[in-house]
Design an enzyme around this catalytic site. Structure first.
Site, PDB file in Angstrom:
ATOM      1  N   ASP A   1       3.313  -1.363  -4.497  1.00  0.00           N
ATOM      2  CA  ASP A   1       3.408   0.008  -3.970  1.00  0.00           C
ATOM      3  C   ASP A   1       4.023   0.051  -2.571  1.00  0.00           C
ATOM      4  O   ASP A   1       4.202   1.134  -2.011  1.00  0.00           O
ATOM      5  CB  ASP A   1       2.033   0.708  -3.999  1.00  0.00           C
ATOM      6  CG  ASP A   1       0.941  -0.044  -3.252  1.00  0.00           C
ATOM      7  OD1 ASP A   1       0.942  -1.286  -3.255  1.00  0.00           O
ATOM      8  OD2 ASP A   1       0.073   0.621  -2.657  1.00  0.00           O
ATOM      9  N   HIS A   2       4.373  -1.112  -2.041  1.00  0.00           N
ATOM     10  CA  HIS A   2       5.023  -1.156  -0.730  1.00  0.00           C
ATOM     11  C   HIS A   2       6.458  -1.679  -0.789  1.00  0.00           C
ATOM     12  O   HIS A   2       7.172  -1.617   0.208  1.00  0.00           O
ATOM     13  CB  HIS A   2       4.190  -2.005   0.244  1.00  0.00           C
ATOM     14  CG  HIS A   2       2.832  -1.423   0.508  1.00  0.00           C
ATOM     15  ND1 HIS A   2       2.481  -0.849   1.697  1.00  0.00           N
ATOM     16  CD2 HIS A   2       1.744  -1.278  -0.299  1.00  0.00           C
ATOM     17  CE1 HIS A   2       1.231  -0.394   1.625  1.00  0.00           C
ATOM     18  NE2 HIS A   2       0.768  -0.651   0.423  1.00  0.00           N
TER      19      HIS A   2
HETATM   20 ZN    ZN Z   1      -1.880  -3.599  -0.488  1.00  0.00          ZN
END
Ligand code: ZN
Ligand code: ZN
Lengths: 308, 308
Positions: free
Chosen positions: B67-68
């Site tokens: 998610d990054h």
């Molecule tokens: Zn994380």
């Protein structure tokens, strides 16, 4: 059996068209959804539909360009996070396995379901009692497949009235007759189920092609298809450009549908250079060749009718 | 110098919060934008802002969770496709290079600009005449960095009125005086520019942390920061859960800001389990500890004021 277009743009995402992904909803047929390509933010598009990621049973990747695969790691991870436990199979060209494995392992994503990744060759790549899928190579800048999804014919409906006329009452025997088996009645008579089945219901054919120049395999894959989904990255006048960039024009998409005797054509992979105002014109260009042409849009849904 | 939150959610995208990305707009300061993390569909979020991908000069990755980082390959490719030609540098933990290289090479993405990927260690990871950036490790499930962006002090404004009073007329000399140099006038007098500069303008400090448990490095990085961006994946009562999953609560984020003497705190990385209705409550939880706490939302922008 419905088609749901999740992304119908080319190359880079635009406000009105995300990069490529198409869902084939087989909820009635097998309680599952099949995905074709998975560009970035496909999972975001899905958030705006009724699709459940855990329902996705198979993902077919046409080729490894970023606009067709960059949404894969996120979707695979989210399917697990959201409780998906059933097996998922990804089919695609050589290299897809590396991409998935590196993305998941570097991000330490541990899936809670079995994931199978199949690097395919041309031919029948999947087959069971309900469907088969054939893949053939297309003509693009890197190895690219088109997929032909073939629904198997279903046996006709049991003619209950005719059986009653012959004095065969409903009961466990009916199940065997429905399958076309021969049964012996208590009174000694033999009844062949096949004699009491209506006409079989022909299966449908859905062809979804990856990016490609006009080529004979595209026509072959689309033969008598109920639906053909074909890219149309360029307009009619850009045949030179299309050739140079290994893509098709609206007209070439129409020509493939015509030569194949398909029933209906959806144009997709529309470049963001074509503003909304010109979409109708693009559709018309294909219709001049193949009248049943339609321009796909994000979130457009099409219920594929049974053959008459 | 403005912060623009492009994604403020945790783990998986939701309708109202995309996965993590934060832009630090340094358009006046250096004609550039710096990005912190790049979750999937960051480039899609950018489509809804005035940011130009070609303006992105640096991308700082806090850690390699999907998610990054899953939006990185797409953004890098689109920046090239959309005419970006200037160098871009990506900083991140070991592994980020592999992820980028495999994603770009498998998809045959050829960038039209120089891309540098720096796998960092703790310390000063960048420095020039305008800014320096310090990275320190945090306490998360895998190697994770927090970043402290330090704007250098700027010399004060030249006190033109005072110079005129002394009979020094505007001209080429002023440029030297502005830089604090000593010049000799035609009449033989020596004038030291430093005596005619107003107070220097202190640079601002922006701290953007990755996912983390409460830890001393987080406080260290945030010392007297003008803005601290801190994750708050859990609410006040979930300290146990936060610990187990290597995250922080609203209260712990507030505590870090308080101990560090920061000016303002933005809470981000908000789990989708918290519906819109509860966001105010989460904000309040942090404010009970640190009054200048604000809940970030997607597309929220904050103009970081100069120090008085
Ligand atoms: Zn994380
Ligand atoms: Zn392609």
């Amino acid at each position: 059996m419905e088609l749901l277009f999740l992304g119908t743009g080319a190359g880079v995402p635009a406000k009105l068209r995300n990069v490529t992904s198409i869902a084939l909803k087989l909820l009635e047929e097998r309680g599952a959804v099949w995905l074709f390509d998975c560009g970035e933010a496909t999972q975001h598009q899905i958030l705006h539909t009724s699709l459940k990621p855990r329902r996705i049973e198979k993902i077919f990747i046409t080729h490894l360009h970023g606009d067709h695969i960059y949404g894969l790691p996120g979707l695979l991870g989210s399917r697990s996070f959201q409780g998906g436990e059933t097996k998922l199979t990804v089919y695609g060209p050589k290299g897809i396995k590396d991409f998935i494995e590196v993305s998941l392992s570097i991000s330490r994503t541990h899936l809670q379901y079995p994931l199978e990744v199949v690097e395919i060759e041309e031919g029948v790549i999947f087959q069971d009692e309900g469907f088969s899928v054939v893949a053939m190579g297309l003509d693009h800048a890197l190895p690219t497949f088109g997929y032909r999804v073939i629904e198997k014919d279903k046996p006709g409906v049991l003619q209950v009235d005719q059986l009653r006329d012959r004095g065969v009452q409903p009961g466990p025997l009916y199940k065997k007759l429905k399958c076309g088996e021969t049964v012996r009645l208590e009174d000694g008579r033999e009844i062949d189920g096949k004699d009491f089945l209506g006409p079989s219901i022909p299966g449908r054919v859905v062809t979804i092609l990856g990016d490609t120049r006009f080529c004979s395999n595209a026509v072959e894959l689309s033969k008598s298809a109920d639906v053909l989904v074909h890219e149309a990255t360029f307009n009619r006048d850009q045949e030179e450009m299309a050739r140079e960039y290994y893509h098709s024009t609206t007209k070439q998409a129409g020509k493939t549908a015509l030569l194949a005797g398909a029933r209906r054509l959806f144009l997709t992979h529309i470049s963001s250079r074509y503003a909304k105002e010109s979409w109708e014109e693009l559709e018309k260009e294909a219709r001049d060749v193949f009248p049943e042409s339609y321009m796909a849009r994000d979130f457009m849904e099409y219920d594929i009718p049974l053959k008459k």
